[in-house]
Design a protein around this motif. Sequence first.
Motif, PDB file in Angstrom:
ATOM      1  N   GLU A 182      75.571  45.570  63.810  1.00 17.18           N
ATOM      2  CA  GLU A 182      76.835  45.991  63.189  1.00 17.18           C
ATOM      3  C   GLU A 182      77.736  46.676  64.219  1.00 17.18           C
ATOM      4  O   GLU A 182      78.949  46.757  64.032  1.00 17.18           O
ATOM      5  N   LEU A 228      76.088  46.976  54.133  1.00 19.51           N
ATOM      6  CA  LEU A 228      75.878  46.224  55.360  1.00 19.51           C
ATOM      7  C   LEU A 228      77.159  45.517  55.780  1.00 19.51           C
ATOM      8  O   LEU A 228      77.783  44.808  55.001  1.00 19.51           O
ATOM      9  N   ASP A 258      73.756  35.120  60.639  1.00 17.87           N
ATOM     10  CA  ASP A 258      73.853  34.985  59.176  1.00 17.87           C
ATOM     11  C   ASP A 258      72.487  35.099  58.513  1.00 17.87           C
ATOM     12  O   ASP A 258      72.339  35.767  57.477  1.00 17.87           O
ATOM     13  N   ARG A 270      79.355  43.066  58.819  1.00 13.62           N
ATOM     14  CA  ARG A 270      79.070  41.812  59.526  1.00 13.62           C
ATOM     15  C   ARG A 270      78.391  42.105  60.867  1.00 13.62           C
ATOM     16  O   ARG A 270      78.550  43.187  61.447  1.00 13.62           O
ATOM     17  N   PHE A 271      77.639  41.124  61.370  1.00 15.57           N
ATOM     18  CA  PHE A 271      76.880  41.287  62.598  1.00 15.57           C
ATOM     19  C   PHE A 271      77.625  40.673  63.785  1.00 15.57           C
ATOM     20  O   PHE A 271      78.159  39.569  63.702  1.00 15.57           O
ATOM     21  N   TYR A 289      69.754  42.339  54.257  1.00 13.68           N
ATOM     22  CA  TYR A 289      70.472  42.657  53.021  1.00 13.68           C
ATOM     23  C   TYR A 289      69.562  42.550  51.802  1.00 13.68           C
ATOM     24  O   TYR A 289      69.643  43.371  50.882  1.00 13.68           O
ATOM     25  N   TRP A 296      71.121  38.690  58.822  1.00 10.81           N
ATOM     26  CA  TRP A 296      71.932  39.544  57.937  1.00 10.81           C
ATOM     27  C   TRP A 296      71.416  39.426  56.514  1.00 10.81           C
ATOM     28  O   TRP A 296      71.227  40.434  55.819  1.00 10.81           O
ATOM     29  N   ASN A 345      69.876  47.262  60.393  1.00 10.82           N
ATOM     30  CA  ASN A 345      71.116  47.823  59.842  1.00 10.82           C
ATOM     31  C   ASN A 345      71.270  49.264  60.323  1.00 10.82           C
ATOM     32  O   ASN A 345      70.292  49.945  60.606  1.00 10.82           O
TER      33      ASN A 345
END
Length: 246
Positions: free
Chosen positions: A154, A163, A231, A165-166, A238, A234, A80
């Motif tokens: 990011e 955070l 996903d 979205r990637f 998170y 992430w 992140n």
Amino acid sequence: MLHIMYKIYFRLIAVPVFAALTILTAVTVIIGCLLGGERFFSYYPGALWSRMACALSLCPVTVKGRENIKKGQSYVFVGNHQSAYDIFVIYGFLGAPIKWMMKKTLAKIPFVGYACRMAGFIFVDNSSARSAQKSVIEAERKLKHGRSLVIFPEGARTPDGHLRRFKKGAYQIAVDRQLPIIPITLNGPYKVLCIGSWDVWPHRMEMIIHPPVIPPQKEEDGKEILQKLADSTWQTIYSALWEEFN
């Protein structure tokens, strides 16, 4: 009173010392790489510079999960992006030889830009899909002999600590090269220096190195693979963020 004292210290002592260290480090990297020592000089001087930056800022750093990194193995590290201090924490305390993917505009910084180029870092040009793809191909060529790549999926620093979205570029590289992906959670850099501010404040920082994620074979549906990897990593990052940001 404490805030005023720190500002005086930071501007009169920390900043001048850091500026001198930055120039010295850049010159050392450039000369060392020109003399053929790219493997050593592309990593160790920058790692020491990063540790000194954290020390000068009076920001202690703790690391968890370093045992998840196997010596000699190449990885794609994804983390992140809270602050410019993310670079100091990862570069200084990860303990693995890495290459950075960074914005093309950073190449214009005097001394630093050229040192980064000599060190083999990859400047990403997002002006077109073709240019971005060339950056990915260049990054893949760097991943050998235990060297790893660090990417902030990011794409830019978070504006509020939360955070975002990637993007999928990091995962495309990992799938193409069949390299393990290691998610990294960074806590604290946003408290030290948030985007849009020059007001540094001392605060503890933490880096959590999660277990590696092995990408599936490329024979599967490409877009679905990348989305699943984005996903899942992430969610891992998170899950370890400090409570106020998740």
